[in-house]
Design an enzyme around this catalytic site. Structure first.
Site, PDB file in Angstrom:
ATOM      1  N   GLU A 164       0.487  -1.149   0.259  1.00  0.00           N
ATOM      2  CA  GLU A 164       0.400   0.441   0.387  1.00  0.00           C
ATOM      3  C   GLU A 164       0.869   1.357  -0.002  1.00  0.00           C
ATOM      4  O   GLU A 164       1.652   1.625   0.752  1.00  0.00           O
ATOM      5  CB  GLU A 164      -0.886  -0.247   1.388  1.00  0.00           C
ATOM      6  N   LYS A 220     -10.681  -2.385   8.431  1.00  0.00           N
ATOM      7  CA  LYS A 220      -8.843  -2.375   8.660  1.00  0.00           C
ATOM      8  C   LYS A 220      -9.391  -1.924  10.152  1.00  0.00           C
ATOM      9  O   LYS A 220      -9.771  -1.027  10.660  1.00  0.00           O
ATOM     10  CB  LYS A 220      -8.554  -1.555   8.359  1.00  0.00           C
TER      11      LYS A 220
END
Length: 216
Positions: A45, A133
């Protein structure tokens, strides 16, 4: 079956760790990505508050077709548009924004939105999150993951923040489907010293901690 432009769940589950790259220049990120891939890690990411993030995402997509390259710290629709136009294969947010989540889901791109409370976690999942998340996990701990999954066992959780080589296994034992890791994974000293051999070994050791949870 994943195409070259889509997120590969097969590669993700071979090493269910999302490496978080923040505020590093492209000429540093390139060798890190190569070492990361060589170590058998495939999901990286690039945070949108990294200078030049869209360009970095676009270039990494071209140069590392075997990787899942996504965008993190996506907080607004503008962030999301820039990320998707750059070719991000998945989206990660630190917050829960309905428009961002639903737009990404409509595009059939995996999104891991950040949530903290049971209500936020359930809301993110109901909007179509690929996994939620749990952030910041360092404040909540492994027991929180267990407690959430007791009544909400259908939800996939991706704790992020405070995950380290020492505790990563405990999060998987608790039921997490993956983790997000930043500074504890991307060792600052090794990167500054350009000691990529040691960084490779560091990645391999962390992956080894969760070998029992990896789908081959």
């Amino acid at each position: 079956m994943a195409t070259d432009s889509s997120f590969s769940w097969e590669r993700y589950y071979q090493a269910p760790i999302v490496g978080i790259v923040r505020s590093l220049p492209l000429d540093t990120i390139r060798p890190i990505t190569q070492v990361y891939q060589d170590a058998g890690l495939f999901t990286l990411e690039i945070t949108m508050n990294t200078p030049g993030a869209p360009k970095i995402i676009s270039l990494l997509r071209k140069e590392f077709p075997g990787m899942n390259i996504g965008a993190g710290t996506v907080c607004t629709m503008n962030d999301l548009t820039l990320a998707l136009n750059a070719g991000a294969q998945f989206i990660v947010t630190p917050i829960l924004d309905e428009r961002v989540v639903k737009h990404t889901v409509a595009r059939q791109i995996p999104i891991f939105p950040g949530a903290y409370s049971p209500t936020e976690i359930h809301q993110a999942w109901s909007w179509g999150a690929a996994a939620v998340k749990v952030f910041p996990a360092t404040q909540l701990g492994v027991q929180f993951i267990k407690d959430i999954l007791a009544p909400l066992n259908q939800i996939k959780l991706l704790p992020t923040g405070g995950v380290s080589q020492e505790n990563i296994r405990s999060f998987f034992v608790a039921g997490a489907v993956g983790v997000g890791m930043g500074s504890s994974l991307l060792d600052k000293q090794l990167i500054e010293e350009k000691d990529f051999d040691s960084l490779n070994q560091h990645f391999i050791k962390i992956k080894g901690e969760i070998q029992d949870f990896i789908q081959s």
